[in-house]
Write a protein that holds these residues in place. Structure first.
Motif, PDB file in Angstrom:
ATOM      1  N   UNK A  52       0.852  -1.201   0.000  1.00  0.00           N
ATOM      2  CA  UNK A  52       0.000   0.000   0.000  1.00  0.00           C
ATOM      3  C   UNK A  52       0.886   1.250   0.000  1.00  0.00           C
ATOM      4  N   UNK A  53       1.928   1.242   0.845  1.00  0.00           N
ATOM      5  CA  UNK A  53       2.841   2.399   0.891  1.00  0.00           C
ATOM      6  C   UNK A  53       3.469   2.638  -0.484  1.00  0.00           C
ATOM      7  N   UNK A  54       3.871   1.555  -1.151  1.00  0.00           N
ATOM      8  CA  UNK A  54       4.492   1.701  -2.480  1.00  0.00           C
ATOM      9  C   UNK A  54       3.463   2.159  -3.506  1.00  0.00           C
ATOM     10  N   UNK A  55       2.237   1.613  -3.448  1.00  0.00           N
ATOM     11  CA  UNK A  55       1.192   2.026  -4.402  1.00  0.00           C
ATOM     12  C   UNK A  55       0.886   3.511  -4.270  1.00  0.00           C
ATOM     13  N   UNK A  56       1.024   4.026  -3.050  1.00  0.00           N
ATOM     14  CA  UNK A  56       0.751   5.450  -2.789  1.00  0.00           C
ATOM     15  C   UNK A  56       1.969   6.325  -3.060  1.00  0.00           C
ATOM     16  N   UNK A  57       3.122   5.707  -3.373  1.00  0.00           N
ATOM     17  CA  UNK A  57       4.385   6.458  -3.394  1.00  0.00           C
ATOM     18  C   UNK A  57       4.555   7.236  -2.090  1.00  0.00           C
ATOM     19  N   UNK A  58       4.250   6.591  -0.994  1.00  0.00           N
ATOM     20  CA  UNK A  58       4.238   7.288   0.301  1.00  0.00           C
ATOM     21  C   UNK A  58       5.619   7.845   0.630  1.00  0.00           C
ATOM     22  N   UNK A  59       5.638   9.086   1.076  1.00  0.00           N
ATOM     23  CA  UNK A  59       6.870   9.733   1.537  1.00  0.00           C
ATOM     24  C   UNK A  59       6.826   9.951   3.037  1.00  0.00           C
ATOM     25  N   UNK A  60       5.611  10.020   3.570  1.00  0.00           N
ATOM     26  CA  UNK A  60       5.443  10.256   5.016  1.00  0.00           C
ATOM     27  C   UNK A  60       4.396   9.270   5.536  1.00  0.00           C
ATOM     28  N   UNK A  74       8.535  -3.059   7.896  1.00  0.00           N
ATOM     29  CA  UNK A  74       7.878  -3.344   6.615  1.00  0.00           C
ATOM     30  C   UNK A  74       7.521  -2.047   5.884  1.00  0.00           C
ATOM     31  N   UNK A  75       6.899  -1.118   6.583  1.00  0.00           N
ATOM     32  CA  UNK A  75       6.446   0.119   5.919  1.00  0.00           C
ATOM     33  C   UNK A  75       7.612   1.047   5.591  1.00  0.00           C
ATOM     34  N   UNK A  76       8.578   1.180   6.509  1.00  0.00           N
ATOM     35  CA  UNK A  76       9.690   2.119   6.277  1.00  0.00           C
ATOM     36  C   UNK A  76      10.510   1.714   5.059  1.00  0.00           C
ATOM     37  N   UNK A  77      10.563   0.428   4.775  1.00  0.00           N
ATOM     38  CA  UNK A  77      11.292  -0.058   3.599  1.00  0.00           C
ATOM     39  C   UNK A  77      10.706   0.466   2.290  1.00  0.00           C
ATOM     40  N   UNK A  78       9.449   0.921   2.320  1.00  0.00           N
ATOM     41  CA  UNK A  78       8.824   1.448   1.111  1.00  0.00           C
ATOM     42  C   UNK A  78       9.174   2.918   0.877  1.00  0.00           C
ATOM     43  N   UNK A  79       9.819   3.548   1.873  1.00  0.00           N
ATOM     44  CA  UNK A  79      10.049   4.995   1.778  1.00  0.00           C
ATOM     45  C   UNK A  79      11.248   5.325   0.906  1.00  0.00           C
ATOM     46  N   UNK A  80      11.210   6.489   0.230  1.00  0.00           N
ATOM     47  CA  UNK A  80      12.412   6.983  -0.439  1.00  0.00           C
ATOM     48  C   UNK A  80      13.426   7.463   0.610  1.00  0.00           C
ATOM     49  N   UNK A  81      14.652   7.738   0.181  1.00  0.00           N
ATOM     50  CA  UNK A  81      15.712   8.064   1.156  1.00  0.00           C
ATOM     51  C   UNK A  81      15.426   9.348   1.934  1.00  0.00           C
ATOM     52  N   UNK A  82      14.581  10.221   1.378  1.00  0.00           N
ATOM     53  CA  UNK A  82      14.219  11.440   2.114  1.00  0.00           C
ATOM     54  C   UNK A  82      12.817  11.325   2.742  1.00  0.00           C
ATOM     55  N   UNK A  83      12.297  10.109   2.854  1.00  0.00           N
ATOM     56  CA  UNK A  83      10.986   9.906   3.469  1.00  0.00           C
ATOM     57  C   UNK A  83      11.078   9.898   4.987  1.00  0.00           C
ATOM     58  N   UNK A  84       9.906   9.795   5.635  1.00  0.00           N
ATOM     59  CA  UNK A  84       9.895   9.732   7.098  1.00  0.00           C
ATOM     60  C   UNK A  84       8.724   8.888   7.591  1.00  0.00           C
ATOM     61  N   UNK A  85       8.996   8.099   8.600  1.00  0.00           N
ATOM     62  CA  UNK A  85       7.943   7.357   9.304  1.00  0.00           C
ATOM     63  C   UNK A  85       8.023   7.750  10.773  1.00  0.00           C
ATOM     64  N   UNK A 106      18.802  -0.895   9.480  1.00  0.00           N
ATOM     65  CA  UNK A 106      19.409   0.216   8.736  1.00  0.00           C
ATOM     66  C   UNK A 106      18.433   1.339   8.418  1.00  0.00           C
ATOM     67  N   UNK A 107      17.390   1.472   9.244  1.00  0.00           N
ATOM     68  CA  UNK A 107      16.321   2.420   8.933  1.00  0.00           C
ATOM     69  C   UNK A 107      16.221   3.590   9.917  1.00  0.00           C
TER      70      UNK A 107
END
Ligand code: SAH
Ligand code: DHB
Ligand code: MG
Length: 224
Positions: A52-60, A74-85, A106-107
């Motif tokens: 779901x995070x990837x389908x949304x291109x979630x950044x936050x 699981x969810x943080x792995x979907x974030x881009x390098x400048x994303x935040x959880x 490593x997150x």
């Protein structure tokens, strides 16, 4: 149909489409070793959150209820390098275990574990104007689900997705006379979903290694 076939099918699903992952396995093992309850999402549910995070291109992403950080990873792995959880946890021991598991994965640069009662940390996030979040996962104490959902709407934008765990509760959700605070929390959420025109939602009953339960998935819409 019973728990043993549900377990076998969950294992089969994992064998087919969830490759072994050292960081996720470490998170589960260290949580057991630290005495945390085994109430994290199942692997296929963690992967659903990640998809779901990837389908949304979630950044936050916002998570309410961290435990040992298994769903967080699981969810943080979907974030881009400048994303935040940002993940909210009441229990300082759970939060410490989660921080170690997140570091091991490593997150740490992407994940902020905030300790406190979620009602209070959500209010702080709102005053910091920390939103909007693209994806919000509600998975803490169930009696407060309605309040967490209201805060989530405040921290969302049009198109944000809110996922709520543990909303079927062995089917007790249909008991009109329930006095269980957890069931009442879910039923109050459902009354909100019945009437709130800013959200469009569905609910899936699930069986598997975590028993018989379910997930609500809601999309936030523009106010009409
Ligand atoms: N999302 C996790 C599981 C969370 S279990 C996973 O799937 O891996 C629920 C967590 O919510 C527990 O760690 C519990 O300590 C926490 N919790 C309970 N009440 C809370 C509250 N009022 N505020 C914040 N967290 C709370
Ligand atoms: C509990 C909490 C959860 O989030 C879950 O998935 C299962 C059980 C609990 O508090 O018992
Ligand atoms: Mg849960």
């Amino acid at each position: 149909m019973n728990q043993s076939i549900w377990n076998a099918v969950d294992e089969y699903i994992a064998d087919v489409m969830i490759p072994p992952d050292a960081a996720l396995e470490h998170a589960l093992a260290s949580s057991v070793a630290a005495g945390l309850p085994a109430i994290s999402v199942a692997p296929n549910q963690g992967k659903l959150l990640q998809l779901i995070a990837r389908m949304l291109n979630a950044r936050r992403i916002l998570e309410i209820g961290t435990l040992g950080g298994y769903s967080t990873i699981w969810m943080a792995r979907a974030l881009p390098t400048d994303g935040q959880l940002i993940t909210l946890e009441y229990d300082a021991h759970h939060a410490a275990v989660a921080r170690e598991n997140i570091a091991h994965a490593g997150l740490s640069a992407l994940v902020d574990v905030r300790v406190g009662r979620a009602i209070e940390t959500l209010s702080m996030l709102a005053s910091e104007q920390a939103g909007p979040f693209d994806l919000i996962f509600i998975d803490a104490d169930k009696a407060n689900i309605p309040a967490y959902f209201e805060w989530s709407l405040n921290l969302a934008r049009e198109g944000s997705v809110i996922v709520v765990d543990n909303v079927i509760r062995d089917g007790h959700v249909v008991d009109n006379d329930s006095t269980d605070a957890n069931v009442l929390g879910v039923r109050r959420l459902n009354e909100e979903l019945r009437t709130n025109r800013r959200v469009d939602a569905t609910c899936l009953q699930t069986v598997g290694s975590k028993g018989y339960d379910g997930l609500t998935i809601a999309r936030v819409m523009a106010v009409v």
